[in-house]
Design an enzyme around this catalytic site. Structure first.
Site, PDB file in Angstrom:
ATOM      1  N   ARG A   1      42.493  29.205  41.712  1.00 45.65           N
ATOM      2  CA  ARG A   1      41.825  29.900  42.822  1.00 45.65           C
ATOM      3  C   ARG A   1      40.310  29.739  42.747  1.00 45.65           C
ATOM      4  O   ARG A   1      39.626  29.643  43.757  1.00 45.65           O
ATOM      5  CB  ARG A   1      42.151  31.400  42.793  1.00 45.65           C
TER       6      ARG A   1
ATOM      7  N   ARG B   1      37.976  48.110  43.111  1.00 42.96           N
ATOM      8  CA  ARG B   1      37.363  47.282  44.155  1.00 42.96           C
ATOM      9  C   ARG B   1      37.579  47.850  45.565  1.00 42.96           C
ATOM     10  O   ARG B   1      38.176  47.202  46.428  1.00 42.96           O
ATOM     11  CB  ARG B   1      37.866  45.840  44.065  1.00 42.96           C
TER      12      ARG B   1
ATOM     13  N   ASP C   1      30.426  37.333  36.455  1.00 42.95           N
ATOM     14  CA  ASP C   1      31.367  36.214  36.508  1.00 42.95           C
ATOM     15  C   ASP C   1      31.165  35.208  35.366  1.00 42.95           C
ATOM     16  O   ASP C   1      31.874  34.199  35.309  1.00 42.95           O
ATOM     17  CB  ASP C   1      31.269  35.497  37.862  1.00 42.95           C
TER      18      ASP C   1
ATOM     19  N   LYS D   1      32.243  28.488  45.393  1.00 39.48           N
ATOM     20  CA  LYS D   1      33.374  29.183  46.033  1.00 39.48           C
ATOM     21  C   LYS D   1      32.895  30.446  46.738  1.00 39.48           C
ATOM     22  O   LYS D   1      33.246  30.712  47.883  1.00 39.48           O
ATOM     23  CB  LYS D   1      34.417  29.541  44.968  1.00 39.48           C
ATOM     24  N   ASN D   2      32.061  31.236  46.063  1.00 39.25           N
ATOM     25  CA  ASN D   2      31.653  32.517  46.644  1.00 39.25           C
ATOM     26  C   ASN D   2      30.725  32.354  47.847  1.00 39.25           C
ATOM     27  O   ASN D   2      30.555  33.285  48.612  1.00 39.25           O
ATOM     28  CB  ASN D   2      30.983  33.401  45.579  1.00 39.25           C
TER      29      ASN D   2
ATOM     30  N   CYS E   1      42.861  45.647  42.401  1.00 38.25           N
ATOM     31  CA  CYS E   1      42.931  44.421  41.615  1.00 38.25           C
ATOM     32  C   CYS E   1      42.740  44.748  40.162  1.00 38.25           C
ATOM     33  O   CYS E   1      42.190  45.770  39.811  1.00 38.25           O
ATOM     34  CB  CYS E   1      41.904  43.447  42.158  1.00 38.25           C
TER      35      CYS E   1
HETATM   36  C1  UD1 Z   1      31.631  39.284  44.768  1.00 37.02           C
HETATM   37  C2  UD1 Z   1      32.148  37.972  44.210  1.00 37.02           C
HETATM   38  C3  UD1 Z   1      32.679  38.167  42.796  1.00 37.02           C
HETATM   39  C4  UD1 Z   1      31.593  38.791  41.914  1.00 37.02           C
HETATM   40  C5  UD1 Z   1      31.038  40.055  42.564  1.00 37.02           C
HETATM   41  C6  UD1 Z   1      29.852  40.630  41.795  1.00 37.02           C
HETATM   42  C7  UD1 Z   1      32.906  36.822  46.210  1.00 37.02           C
HETATM   43  C8  UD1 Z   1      34.060  36.266  46.979  1.00 37.02           C
HETATM   44  N1  UD1 Z   1      33.231  37.490  45.078  1.00 37.02           N
HETATM   45  O1  UD1 Z   1      32.732  40.186  44.821  1.00 37.02           O
HETATM   46  O2  UD1 Z   1      33.039  36.874  42.269  1.00 37.02           O
HETATM   47  O3  UD1 Z   1      32.158  39.134  40.661  1.00 37.02           O
HETATM   48  O4  UD1 Z   1      30.600  39.773  43.903  1.00 37.02           O
HETATM   49  O5  UD1 Z   1      28.843  39.680  41.668  1.00 37.02           O
HETATM   50  O6  UD1 Z   1      31.750  36.623  46.568  1.00 37.02           O
HETATM   51  N2  UD1 Z   1      32.151  48.392  45.339  1.00 37.02           N
HETATM   52  C9  UD1 Z   1      32.466  49.653  45.794  1.00 37.02           C
HETATM   53  N3  UD1 Z   1      32.646  49.813  47.141  1.00 37.02           N
HETATM   54  C10 UD1 Z   1      32.515  48.790  48.023  1.00 37.02           C
HETATM   55  C11 UD1 Z   1      32.184  47.498  47.535  1.00 37.02           C
HETATM   56  C12 UD1 Z   1      32.010  47.332  46.185  1.00 37.02           C
HETATM   57  O7  UD1 Z   1      32.583  50.606  45.023  1.00 37.02           O
HETATM   58  O8  UD1 Z   1      32.669  49.014  49.238  1.00 37.02           O
HETATM   59  C13 UD1 Z   1      31.950  48.189  43.881  1.00 37.02           C
HETATM   60  C14 UD1 Z   1      32.999  47.246  43.281  1.00 37.02           C
HETATM   61  O9  UD1 Z   1      34.183  47.944  42.960  1.00 37.02           O
HETATM   62  C15 UD1 Z   1      32.268  46.714  42.076  1.00 37.02           C
HETATM   63  C16 UD1 Z   1      30.808  46.640  42.564  1.00 37.02           C
HETATM   64  O10 UD1 Z   1      30.718  47.501  43.687  1.00 37.02           O
HETATM   65  O11 UD1 Z   1      32.363  47.626  41.007  1.00 37.02           O
HETATM   66  C17 UD1 Z   1      30.352  45.258  42.957  1.00 37.02           C
HETATM   67  O12 UD1 Z   1      31.251  44.716  43.909  1.00 37.02           O
HETATM   68  P1  UD1 Z   1      30.808  43.632  44.984  1.00 37.02           P
HETATM   69  O13 UD1 Z   1      29.404  43.196  44.700  1.00 37.02           O
HETATM   70  O14 UD1 Z   1      31.112  44.170  46.336  1.00 37.02           O
HETATM   71  O15 UD1 Z   1      31.781  42.435  44.651  1.00 37.02           O
HETATM   72  P2  UD1 Z   1      32.601  41.542  45.665  1.00 37.02           P
HETATM   73  O16 UD1 Z   1      31.793  41.293  46.894  1.00 37.02           O
HETATM   74  O17 UD1 Z   1      33.979  42.073  45.796  1.00 37.02           O
END
Ligand code: UD1
Length: 445
Positions: free
Chosen positions: A402, A125, A310, A24-25, A120
């Protein structure tokens, strides 16, 4: 009131062979990346999860034509007539991954309008790493209430340093950089297998990308990219979930199309618990045999190749029935231990302090009525339900739909007693017959 629920009854010794779905990711960001091209692309091994349906709607809203043969797992995407750069709040609120169209739309139109992704339940996030670095590439970002308007005349190449290896920020910046003339570096980039699947796709499109250890991605921008054909990488998170479901029931599982080399930190913890894990040549294929008396282990989640956040909740469900005490530390998301209170309803003994959970193994879990708070929490409760005495009723099923493609069917084939129910007109629950309708109910993660 949500009218769907999962029913799980104690099911011991799951056993069999399963083909794991596409990730999915990976598929969500790869679908978004097709906006960098003009023409017809083909994606194979596409999982029919609710989030994929949301991404189809998003691409269609922008002008793409999408055909999805669910049974064959093949998706055709024609981006020849993409002519819009606005994403509606309805789509944005359903799926945070919608933010991943930002990079491709900026590269293509120099403009994008999005509703901001809502906060969320597993944490705030934010998308500050995405925005800060787009600004460094010359993008003007304006936030008007809950809307974001971004525009740029010409993206400029930069050395972009991420303060944390965010998966989404790496993917978004990477996609924008492929069409930014000059050399862009993303330092401290995320290198999850799903990011590397995106890199493969972008290279097939004609992008020039090099990865320098330990974690820098170098992108030499090109003027245009072309459509591709690509098979999505297997879903290591579904594979891990299936293994943990088998582990808690003391069973055996073969996953011929999973690659153990992409799951080594996780698999080594299962080995430490006393389970047997065999990986095939070059990592291809995993054979798992559960021990009947697993030991407690401790772990902390971290970016790849660390222990995946995850799989944290599903592993914790197993630890609830292990001999001894375990310490689980969640370092990726600040609020991802909400499944603990639900596991406690089933008899688990867990105490939480900040981002740490101390689990004391118990002899038995008991079926209860519980609520799934996110995709992986839903899987953790199913896993606990497979081992619990009696019947577990799980609400919040939209999360399950989802993230996974009919995982309840795969578990049933392994011998699990699990099914989806929906309430009829008179409020009486009956087994689900219309899956399409359930998928459409899926809400935000
Ligand atoms: C993706 C995955 C999710 C997985 C996560 C971590 C998808 C669709 N989802 O989510 O299943 O759990 O990676 O492996 O691929 N953060 C910030 N600022 C930002 C971006 C992130 O502070 O601009 C923080 C987030 O709040 C979190 C951490 O960084 O604490 C990691 O987030 P991130 O790696 O960006 O996760 P996603 O891409 O949202």
């Amino acid at each position: 009131m949500e009218n769907t629920r999962l029913i799980v009854k104690q099911s011991l010794s799951l056993s069999g062979t399963v083909d794991v779905s596409g990730a999915k990711n990976a598929v969500l960001v790869i679908m978004a990346s097709l906006l960098l091209t003009r023409g017809k692309s083909v994606l194979k091994n596409v999982p029919a999860s609710a989030d994929v349906s949301h991404m189809i709607k998003l691409l269609e809203q922008l002008g793409a034509q999408v055909g999805f043969e669910k049974d064959a797992k093949i998706m055709h995407v024609d981006t020849s007539f993409v002519d819009k750069y606005k994403v509606s709040p309805e789509i944005m609120n359903k799926m945070r991954a919608s933010v991943l169209v930002m990079g491709p739309l900026l590269a293509h139109f120099g403009q994008v309008d999005l509703a901001l992704p809502g906060g969320c339940i597993i944490g705030a996030r934010p998308i500050d790493y995405h925005l800060k670095n787009f600004e460094r590439m010359g993008v003007d970002v304006e936030i008007k209430g809950s809307f974001l308007c971004a525009s740029v005349k010409k993206l400029t190449p930069q050395r972009l340093v991420l303060e944390y290896p965010s998966v989404g920020a790496t993917e978004n910046l990477l996609m924008a950089a492929t069409c930014t003339i000059g050399t862009t570096h993303i330092v401290n980039a995320a290198l999850e297998p799903e990011v590397l699947d995106l890199v493969d796709v972008l290279k097939k499109m004609g992008a020039r990308i090099t990865i320098h250890p330990p974690a820098t991605i170098e992108i030499e921008g090109v003027c245009s990219l072309h459509p591709i054909e690509h098979e999505i990488v297997f879903d290591r998170l579904e594979a891990g979930t299936l293994i943990l479901a088998t582990a808690i029931t003391g069973g055996q599982l073969t996953l011929p199309n999973a690659n153990g080399y992409l799951m080594e930190t996780f698999l080594s913890k299962l080995d430490e618990m006393g389970h047997s894990v065999s990986i095939g040549k070059d990592g291809n294929g995993i054979v798992f045999r559960a021990t009947k008396s697993p030991r407690a282990v401790s772990f902390k989640t971290s970016p790849y190749p660390g222990f995946p956040t995850d799989l944290q909740a599903q592993t914790m469900a197993n630890l609830c029935l292990c001999q001894g005490k375990s310490l689980v530390q969640e370092t990726v998301f600040e609020n991802r231990l909400l499944h603990v209170r639900e596991l406690e309803k089933m008899g688990a003994q867990v105490s939480v302090e900040c981002n740490m959970a101390r689990v004391s193994g118990v002899e038995e879990l008991y079926g209860a009525e519980v609520i799934a708070t996110d995709i992986r929490a839903s899987a953790a409760l199913v896993i606990a339900g497979l081992a619990a005495k009696g019947t577990t009723i799980i609400k919040g099923v939209h999360h399950w739909k989802r993230g996974y493609e009919k995982l309840e069917d795969k578990l049933t084939k392994l011998g699990a007693n699990i099914w989806l129910e929906e309430a009829g007109e008179k409020g009486v629950f009956e087994p689900v017959v219309n899956y399409e309708k359930i998928s459409q109910e899926a809400e935000s993660f």
